[in-house]
Design a protein around this motif. Structure first.
Motif, PDB file in Angstrom:
ATOM      1  N   ARG A  32       0.806  -1.219   0.000  1.00  0.00           N
ATOM      2  CA  ARG A  32       0.000   0.000   0.000  1.00  0.00           C
ATOM      3  C   ARG A  32       0.838   1.269   0.000  1.00  0.00           C
ATOM      4  NH1 ARG A  32      -3.463  -0.099   5.211  1.00  0.00           N
ATOM      5  NH2 ARG A  32      -4.119   1.856   4.324  1.00  0.00           N
ATOM      6  N   PHE A  33       2.122   1.154   0.356  1.00  0.00           N
ATOM      7  CA  PHE A  33       3.010   2.311   0.403  1.00  0.00           C
ATOM      8  C   PHE A  33       3.863   2.425  -0.856  1.00  0.00           C
ATOM      9  CE2 PHE A  33       2.347   0.617   4.693  1.00  0.00           C
ATOM     10  CZ  PHE A  33       1.654   1.682   5.247  1.00  0.00           C
ATOM     11  N   GLY A  34       3.693   1.480  -1.780  1.00  0.00           N
ATOM     12  CA  GLY A  34       4.496   1.465  -2.996  1.00  0.00           C
ATOM     13  C   GLY A  34       5.852   0.823  -2.796  1.00  0.00           C
ATOM     14  N   ASP A  35       6.070   0.213  -1.623  1.00  0.00           N
ATOM     15  CA  ASP A  35       7.331  -0.469  -1.330  1.00  0.00           C
ATOM     16  C   ASP A  35       7.256  -1.921  -1.808  1.00  0.00           C
ATOM     17  OD1 ASP A  35       8.295   1.801  -0.003  1.00  0.00           O
ATOM     18  OD2 ASP A  35       7.539   1.110   1.937  1.00  0.00           O
ATOM     19  N   GLU A  36       8.377  -2.426  -2.326  1.00  0.00           N
ATOM     20  CA  GLU A  36       8.417  -3.824  -2.739  1.00  0.00           C
ATOM     21  C   GLU A  36       8.453  -4.720  -1.503  1.00  0.00           C
ATOM     22  OE1 GLU A  36      10.493  -6.045  -6.269  1.00  0.00           O
ATOM     23  OE2 GLU A  36      11.928  -5.814  -4.623  1.00  0.00           O
ATOM     24  N   VAL A  37       7.630  -5.759  -1.531  1.00  0.00           N
ATOM     25  CA  VAL A  37       7.585  -6.753  -0.461  1.00  0.00           C
ATOM     26  C   VAL A  37       7.818  -8.111  -1.107  1.00  0.00           C
ATOM     27  CG1 VAL A  37       6.150  -7.850   1.308  1.00  0.00           C
ATOM     28  CG2 VAL A  37       5.977  -5.383   0.914  1.00  0.00           C
ATOM     29  N   SER A  38       8.649  -8.903  -0.476  1.00  0.00           N
ATOM     30  CA  SER A  38       8.983 -10.235  -0.946  1.00  0.00           C
ATOM     31  C   SER A  38       8.516 -11.251   0.089  1.00  0.00           C
ATOM     32  CB  SER A  38      10.510 -10.325  -1.108  1.00  0.00           C
ATOM     33  OG  SER A  38      10.934 -11.666  -1.098  1.00  0.00           O
ATOM     34  N   LEU A  39       7.933 -12.346  -0.365  1.00  0.00           N
ATOM     35  CA  LEU A  39       7.575 -13.398   0.599  1.00  0.00           C
ATOM     36  C   LEU A  39       8.812 -13.907   1.329  1.00  0.00           C
ATOM     37  CD1 LEU A  39       4.864 -15.634  -1.102  1.00  0.00           C
ATOM     38  CD2 LEU A  39       4.575 -13.825   0.585  1.00  0.00           C
ATOM     39  N   THR A  80      -1.490 -10.995   2.160  1.00  0.00           N
ATOM     40  CA  THR A  80      -2.525 -11.062   1.134  1.00  0.00           C
ATOM     41  C   THR A  80      -1.921 -10.663  -0.201  1.00  0.00           C
ATOM     42  OG1 THR A  80      -4.292 -10.546   2.700  1.00  0.00           O
ATOM     43  CG2 THR A  80      -4.754 -10.153   0.368  1.00  0.00           C
ATOM     44  N   LEU A  81      -2.069 -11.526  -1.177  1.00  0.00           N
ATOM     45  CA  LEU A  81      -1.652 -11.254  -2.542  1.00  0.00           C
ATOM     46  C   LEU A  81      -2.923 -10.839  -3.286  1.00  0.00           C
ATOM     47  CD1 LEU A  81       0.842 -11.440  -4.412  1.00  0.00           C
ATOM     48  CD2 LEU A  81       0.097 -13.750  -4.977  1.00  0.00           C
ATOM     49  N   LEU A  82      -3.063  -9.545  -3.535  1.00  0.00           N
ATOM     50  CA  LEU A  82      -4.271  -9.009  -4.165  1.00  0.00           C
ATOM     51  C   LEU A  82      -4.058  -9.005  -5.675  1.00  0.00           C
ATOM     52  CD1 LEU A  82      -7.021  -7.927  -3.320  1.00  0.00           C
ATOM     53  CD2 LEU A  82      -6.025  -5.632  -3.318  1.00  0.00           C
ATOM     54  N   VAL A  83      -4.805  -9.836  -6.362  1.00  0.00           N
ATOM     55  CA  VAL A  83      -4.576 -10.082  -7.785  1.00  0.00           C
ATOM     56  C   VAL A  83      -5.293  -9.056  -8.661  1.00  0.00           C
ATOM     57  CG1 VAL A  83      -4.754 -11.777  -9.645  1.00  0.00           C
ATOM     58  CG2 VAL A  83      -4.252 -12.540  -7.313  1.00  0.00           C
ATOM     59  N   GLN A  84      -6.596  -8.881  -8.448  1.00  0.00           N
ATOM     60  CA  GLN A  84      -7.381  -8.004  -9.321  1.00  0.00           C
ATOM     61  C   GLN A  84      -8.242  -7.042  -8.518  1.00  0.00           C
ATOM     62  OE1 GLN A  84      -9.671 -10.737 -11.728  1.00  0.00           O
ATOM     63  NE2 GLN A  84      -8.000 -11.050 -13.175  1.00  0.00           N
ATOM     64  N   ASP A  85      -8.541  -5.886  -9.155  1.00  0.00           N
ATOM     65  CA  ASP A  85      -9.434  -4.915  -8.542  1.00  0.00           C
ATOM     66  C   ASP A  85     -10.890  -5.313  -8.800  1.00  0.00           C
ATOM     67  OD1 ASP A  85     -10.065  -4.124 -11.156  1.00  0.00           O
ATOM     68  OD2 ASP A  85      -8.983  -2.224 -11.031  1.00  0.00           O
ATOM     69  N   GLU A  86     -11.824  -4.417  -8.481  1.00  0.00           N
ATOM     70  CA  GLU A  86     -13.260  -4.712  -8.598  1.00  0.00           C
ATOM     71  C   GLU A  86     -13.724  -5.000 -10.029  1.00  0.00           C
ATOM     72  OE1 GLU A  86     -15.515  -5.269  -6.397  1.00  0.00           O
ATOM     73  OE2 GLU A  86     -14.745  -4.430  -4.544  1.00  0.00           O
ATOM     74  N   VAL A  87     -12.973  -4.518 -11.033  1.00  0.00           N
ATOM     75  CA  VAL A  87     -13.392  -4.727 -12.424  1.00  0.00           C
ATOM     76  C   VAL A  87     -12.477  -5.688 -13.177  1.00  0.00           C
ATOM     77  CG1 VAL A  87     -14.625  -2.530 -12.590  1.00  0.00           C
ATOM     78  CG2 VAL A  87     -12.204  -2.628 -13.199  1.00  0.00           C
ATOM     79  N   GLY A  88     -11.645  -6.425 -12.445  1.00  0.00           N
ATOM     80  CA  GLY A  88     -10.811  -7.447 -13.054  1.00  0.00           C
ATOM     81  C   GLY A  88      -9.480  -6.968 -13.600  1.00  0.00           C
ATOM     82  N   GLN A  89      -9.101  -5.729 -13.291  1.00  0.00           N
ATOM     83  CA  GLN A  89      -7.797  -5.215 -13.703  1.00  0.00           C
ATOM     84  C   GLN A  89      -6.761  -5.577 -12.642  1.00  0.00           C
ATOM     85  OE1 GLN A  89      -7.188  -3.709 -16.739  1.00  0.00           O
ATOM     86  NE2 GLN A  89      -9.283  -4.446 -17.047  1.00  0.00           N
ATOM     87  N   PRO A  90      -5.476  -5.632 -13.001  1.00  0.00           N
ATOM     88  CA  PRO A  90      -4.454  -5.936 -11.996  1.00  0.00           C
ATOM     89  C   PRO A  90      -4.508  -4.929 -10.836  1.00  0.00           C
ATOM     90  CG  PRO A  90      -3.522  -6.073 -14.192  1.00  0.00           C
ATOM     91  CD  PRO A  90      -4.899  -5.491 -14.348  1.00  0.00           C
ATOM     92  N   ALA A  91      -4.409  -5.450  -9.640  1.00  0.00           N
ATOM     93  CA  ALA A  91      -4.433  -4.595  -8.450  1.00  0.00           C
ATOM     94  C   ALA A  91      -3.186  -3.722  -8.405  1.00  0.00           C
ATOM     95  CB  ALA A  91      -4.527  -5.452  -7.193  1.00  0.00           C
ATOM     96  N   ASP A  92      -3.317  -2.531  -7.829  1.00  0.00           N
ATOM     97  CA  ASP A  92      -2.186  -1.621  -7.665  1.00  0.00           C
ATOM     98  C   ASP A  92      -2.082  -1.238  -6.190  1.00  0.00           C
ATOM     99  OD1 ASP A  92      -4.018   0.493  -7.118  1.00  0.00           O
ATOM    100  OD2 ASP A  92      -4.004   1.154  -9.202  1.00  0.00           O
ATOM    101  N   PRO A  93      -1.048  -0.473  -5.796  1.00  0.00           N
ATOM    102  CA  PRO A  93      -0.889  -0.117  -4.384  1.00  0.00           C
ATOM    103  C   PRO A  93      -2.104   0.596  -3.778  1.00  0.00           C
ATOM    104  CG  PRO A  93       1.183   0.227  -5.499  1.00  0.00           C
ATOM    105  CD  PRO A  93       0.155  -0.092  -6.570  1.00  0.00           C
ATOM    106  N   ASP A  94      -2.811   1.412  -4.566  1.00  0.00           N
ATOM    107  CA  ASP A  94      -4.020   2.060  -4.041  1.00  0.00           C
ATOM    108  C   ASP A  94      -5.096   1.034  -3.712  1.00  0.00           C
ATOM    109  OD1 ASP A  94      -2.893   4.601  -4.216  1.00  0.00           O
ATOM    110  OD2 ASP A  94      -3.743   4.988  -6.209  1.00  0.00           O
ATOM    111  N   ASP A  95      -5.206  -0.005  -4.544  1.00  0.00           N
ATOM    112  CA  ASP A  95      -6.152  -1.085  -4.254  1.00  0.00           C
ATOM    113  C   ASP A  95      -5.757  -1.811  -2.968  1.00  0.00           C
ATOM    114  OD1 ASP A  95      -7.695  -0.663  -6.635  1.00  0.00           O
ATOM    115  OD2 ASP A  95      -6.208  -1.835  -7.766  1.00  0.00           O
ATOM    116  N   CYS A  96      -4.456  -2.015  -2.787  1.00  0.00           N
ATOM    117  CA  CYS A  96      -3.976  -2.670  -1.559  1.00  0.00           C
ATOM    118  C   CYS A  96      -4.339  -1.843  -0.337  1.00  0.00           C
ATOM    119  CB  CYS A  96      -2.462  -2.881  -1.626  1.00  0.00           C
ATOM    120  SG  CYS A  96      -1.954  -4.076  -2.886  1.00  0.00           S
TER     121      CYS A  96
END
Length: 121
Positions: A32-39, A80-96
Protein backbone atom coordinates in the motif's frame (compact mmCIF):
# COMPACT_ATOMS: atom_id res chain seq x y z
CA UNK A 1 6.52 3.41 4.58
CA UNK A 2 5.87 -0.16 5.66
CA UNK A 3 7.04 -1.75 8.88
CA UNK A 4 7.41 -5.33 7.68
CA UNK A 5 10.47 -6.99 9.15
CA UNK A 6 13.15 -8.43 6.93
CA UNK A 7 15.06 -11.67 7.34
CA UNK A 8 17.77 -12.50 4.84
CA UNK A 9 16.93 -15.89 3.29
CA UNK A 10 19.75 -18.42 3.04
CA UNK A 11 21.97 -18.18 -0.01
CA UNK A 12 20.90 -20.55 -2.76
CA UNK A 13 17.30 -20.84 -1.57
CA UNK A 14 15.06 -22.24 -4.31
CA UNK A 15 11.27 -22.14 -4.47
CA UNK A 16 9.93 -25.70 -4.47
CA UNK A 17 6.17 -25.42 -4.69
CA UNK A 18 2.92 -24.21 -3.18
CA UNK A 19 2.07 -26.86 -0.59
CA UNK A 20 2.46 -26.92 3.19
CA UNK A 21 6.13 -27.19 4.08
CA UNK A 22 7.35 -26.14 0.62
CA UNK A 23 9.55 -23.12 0.06
CA UNK A 24 7.30 -21.01 -2.14
CA UNK A 25 8.70 -19.04 -5.07
CA UNK A 26 9.88 -15.55 -4.13
CA UNK A 27 6.70 -13.68 -5.00
CA UNK A 28 7.30 -9.93 -4.99
CA UNK A 29 4.77 -7.13 -5.20
CA UNK A 30 4.14 -3.58 -4.13
CA UNK A 31 2.37 -2.85 -0.86
CA UNK A 32 0.00 0.00 0.00
CA UNK A 33 3.01 2.31 0.40
CA UNK A 34 4.50 1.46 -3.00
CA UNK A 35 7.33 -0.47 -1.33
CA UNK A 36 8.42 -3.82 -2.74
CA UNK A 37 7.59 -6.75 -0.46
CA UNK A 38 8.98 -10.24 -0.95
CA UNK A 39 7.58 -13.40 0.60
CA UNK A 40 11.15 -14.45 1.23
CA UNK A 41 11.75 -11.46 3.50
CA UNK A 42 9.67 -13.38 6.05
CA UNK A 43 11.85 -16.48 5.73
CA UNK A 44 11.78 -18.62 8.86
CA UNK A 45 8.25 -17.62 9.85
CA UNK A 46 5.11 -19.59 9.06
CA UNK A 47 3.28 -17.71 6.30
CA UNK A 48 -0.41 -17.80 5.57
CA UNK A 49 -0.78 -16.64 1.98
CA UNK A 50 -4.21 -15.34 1.04
CA UNK A 51 -4.71 -14.92 -2.70
CA UNK A 52 -7.66 -12.58 -3.25
CA UNK A 53 -9.53 -10.60 -5.87
CA UNK A 54 -11.42 -7.44 -4.89
CA UNK A 55 -14.53 -8.58 -6.81
CA UNK A 56 -14.66 -12.00 -5.09
CA UNK A 57 -17.30 -12.35 -2.36
CA UNK A 58 -15.60 -15.30 -0.58
CA UNK A 59 -12.34 -13.31 -0.67
CA UNK A 60 -14.10 -10.39 1.02
CA UNK A 61 -15.56 -12.74 3.65
CA UNK A 62 -12.11 -14.17 4.34
CA UNK A 63 -10.50 -10.72 4.54
CA UNK A 64 -13.03 -9.70 7.18
CA UNK A 65 -11.86 -12.60 9.38
CA UNK A 66 -8.09 -12.14 8.96
CA UNK A 67 -7.62 -9.85 12.00
CA UNK A 68 -9.24 -12.56 14.15
CA UNK A 69 -6.95 -15.24 12.69
CA UNK A 70 -3.90 -13.05 13.30
CA UNK A 71 -4.87 -12.74 16.96
CA UNK A 72 -5.19 -16.54 17.31
CA UNK A 73 -1.93 -17.27 15.44
CA UNK A 74 0.48 -14.44 16.36
CA UNK A 75 3.51 -16.52 15.33
CA UNK A 76 2.34 -16.60 11.69
CA UNK A 77 2.84 -13.89 9.09
CA UNK A 78 -0.34 -13.28 7.12
CA UNK A 79 0.22 -11.90 3.61
CA UNK A 80 -2.52 -11.06 1.13
CA UNK A 81 -1.65 -11.25 -2.54
CA UNK A 82 -4.27 -9.01 -4.17
CA UNK A 83 -4.58 -10.08 -7.78
CA UNK A 84 -7.38 -8.00 -9.32
CA UNK A 85 -9.43 -4.92 -8.54
CA UNK A 86 -13.26 -4.71 -8.60
CA UNK A 87 -13.39 -4.73 -12.42
CA UNK A 88 -10.81 -7.45 -13.05
CA UNK A 89 -7.80 -5.21 -13.70
CA UNK A 90 -4.45 -5.94 -12.00
CA UNK A 91 -4.43 -4.60 -8.45
CA UNK A 92 -2.19 -1.62 -7.67
CA UNK A 93 -0.89 -0.12 -4.38
CA UNK A 94 -4.02 2.06 -4.04
CA UNK A 95 -6.15 -1.08 -4.25
CA UNK A 96 -3.98 -2.67 -1.56
CA UNK A 97 -4.54 0.36 0.67
CA UNK A 98 -8.29 0.26 0.08
CA UNK A 99 -8.41 -3.49 0.84
CA UNK A 100 -6.36 -3.13 4.03
CA UNK A 101 -8.43 -0.17 5.21
CA UNK A 102 -11.76 -1.83 4.41
CA UNK A 103 -10.92 -4.89 6.51
CA UNK A 104 -8.68 -3.38 9.20
CA UNK A 105 -5.63 -5.31 8.05
CA UNK A 106 -2.22 -4.46 9.47
CA UNK A 107 -0.45 -7.30 7.68
CA UNK A 108 1.05 -6.93 4.20
CA UNK A 109 -1.35 -6.66 1.29
CA UNK A 110 0.67 -6.73 -1.92
CA UNK A 111 0.02 -6.54 -5.64
CA UNK A 112 0.56 -9.47 -7.96
CA UNK A 113 2.14 -7.75 -10.99
CA UNK A 114 3.53 -10.93 -12.55
CA UNK A 115 0.29 -12.86 -11.92
CA UNK A 116 2.49 -15.24 -9.95
CA UNK A 117 -0.57 -16.60 -8.20
CA UNK A 118 -2.05 -17.96 -11.43
CA UNK A 119 -0.78 -21.53 -10.91
CA UNK A 120 -2.30 -21.75 -7.43
CA UNK A 121 -5.76 -20.25 -7.87
Amino acid sequence: MNSWEFSEPPAGLVGQGWFEGDVVPDVRGLDRFGDEVSLWQFYGQPIVLDVSHMWCLPCKDLAATLPDHEAVFPEARFVTLLVQDEVGQPADPDDCAAWADAYGLHSPVITDPAMASEPIV
